[in-house]
Design a protein around this motif. Structure first.
Motif, PDB file in Angstrom:
ATOM      1  N   PHE A  60      81.714  16.982  31.968  1.00  0.00           N
ATOM      2  CA  PHE A  60      81.621  17.630  30.404  1.00  0.00           C
ATOM      3  C   PHE A  60      82.471  17.549  29.672  1.00  0.00           C
ATOM      4  O   PHE A  60      81.819  17.218  27.871  1.00  0.00           O
ATOM      5  N   ALA A  61      83.117  16.527  28.852  1.00  0.00           N
ATOM      6  CA  ALA A  61      84.314  16.144  27.707  1.00  0.00           C
ATOM      7  C   ALA A  61      83.673  14.659  27.739  1.00  0.00           C
ATOM      8  O   ALA A  61      82.616  14.356  26.507  1.00  0.00           O
ATOM      9  N   ARG A  62      83.150  13.795  28.286  1.00  0.00           N
ATOM     10  CA  ARG A  62      82.590  12.594  28.094  1.00  0.00           C
ATOM     11  C   ARG A  62      80.871  12.271  28.057  1.00  0.00           C
ATOM     12  O   ARG A  62      80.840  10.880  28.463  1.00  0.00           O
ATOM     13  N   THR A  63      79.733  13.559  28.052  1.00  0.00           N
ATOM     14  CA  THR A  63      78.643  12.504  27.666  1.00  0.00           C
ATOM     15  C   THR A  63      78.857  12.423  26.048  1.00  0.00           C
ATOM     16  O   THR A  63      79.581  11.903  25.423  1.00  0.00           O
ATOM     17  N   SER A  64      77.446  11.819  26.210  1.00  0.00           N
ATOM     18  CA  SER A  64      77.152  11.127  24.512  1.00  0.00           C
ATOM     19  C   SER A  64      77.330  11.388  23.572  1.00  0.00           C
ATOM     20  O   SER A  64      77.153  11.376  22.318  1.00  0.00           O
ATOM     21  N   ASP A  88      89.828  19.790  17.778  1.00  0.00           N
ATOM     22  CA  ASP A  88      88.632  19.543  17.024  1.00  0.00           C
ATOM     23  C   ASP A  88      87.746  20.007  18.079  1.00  0.00           C
ATOM     24  O   ASP A  88      86.897  20.597  17.365  1.00  0.00           O
ATOM     25  N   CYS A  89      87.641  19.196  18.969  1.00  0.00           N
ATOM     26  CA  CYS A  89      86.898  19.201  19.691  1.00  0.00           C
ATOM     27  C   CYS A  89      86.687  19.649  21.479  1.00  0.00           C
ATOM     28  O   CYS A  89      85.297  20.329  21.845  1.00  0.00           O
ATOM     29  N   SER A  90      88.045  20.812  21.492  1.00  0.00           N
ATOM     30  CA  SER A  90      87.815  21.300  22.355  1.00  0.00           C
ATOM     31  C   SER A  90      87.775  20.681  23.616  1.00  0.00           C
ATOM     32  O   SER A  90      87.104  20.978  24.515  1.00  0.00           O
ATOM     33  N   ILE A  91      88.361  19.908  23.741  1.00  0.00           N
ATOM     34  CA  ILE A  91      87.889  19.318  25.137  1.00  0.00           C
ATOM     35  C   ILE A  91      90.012  18.862  24.946  1.00  0.00           C
ATOM     36  O   ILE A  91      90.568  19.007  24.297  1.00  0.00           O
ATOM     37  N   SER A  92      90.383  17.757  26.768  1.00  0.00           N
ATOM     38  CA  SER A  92      92.001  18.116  26.721  1.00  0.00           C
ATOM     39  C   SER A  92      91.975  16.619  25.584  1.00  0.00           C
ATOM     40  O   SER A  92      90.991  15.685  25.701  1.00  0.00           O
ATOM     41  N   LYS A  93      93.077  16.404  25.871  1.00  0.00           N
ATOM     42  CA  LYS A  93      94.544  15.944  25.101  1.00  0.00           C
ATOM     43  C   LYS A  93      93.718  13.983  25.772  1.00  0.00           C
ATOM     44  O   LYS A  93      93.378  13.137  25.731  1.00  0.00           O
TER      45      LYS A  93
END
Length: 136
Positions: A60-64, A88-93
């Motif tokens: 979910f988070a580390r997509t291109s 800002d990107c709405s992902i985890s730290k």
């Protein structure tokens, strides 16, 4: 060995009459016994080892797309903290940290608060250093 190579080895050995435990011992713990048993069951049922989907959970988070978004953020601002990037990107730290380190080969920085020293503070520090140097 890659997974496809291991699948072919297990398939050949199973066709030759070796059971799952014999395959497990022959492969020297490069695969788990449960995996080999599952593959042998697939061979019995379908005649081949066909995995329905790739192992592991979906990304979910580390997509291109997310990596491009992070690159764009870094182009706008040269120094961005991991926390602010994650917010800002709405992902985890941890995901933002992995994107910076593993995907972009960058190292995140940490904000450090430095005290504002006046000339009086500096002179006092020099006096203490001189005193310690003479007395000890």
């Amino acid at each position: 060995m890659k997974s496809k190579d291991l699948q072919q080895v297990v398939f050949r050995k199973y066709e030759d009459g070796d059971g799952p435990t014999k395959n497990f011992r022959d492969l020297n713990d490069s695969l788990g016994l449960a995996t080999i048993k599952r593959w042998c069951k697939m061979i019995r049922d379908t005649g081949s080892i066909q995995l329905s989907k790739s192992p592991g959970g979906p990304r979910f988070a580390r997509t291109s797309k997310m990596i491009q978004k992070v690159k764009h953020k870094l182009d706008q601002k040269k120094m961005v903290s991991v926390r602010s990037l994650a917010k800002d990107c709405s992902i985890s730290k941890s995901s933002s940290h992995r994107i910076l380190k593993e995907d972009m080969k960058l190292y995140p920085y940490k904000m450090r608060i430095e005290p504002k020293l006046t000339e009086e503070h500096k002179n006092k520090g020099k006096k203490i250093v001189n005193w310690v140097g003479h007395n000890f």
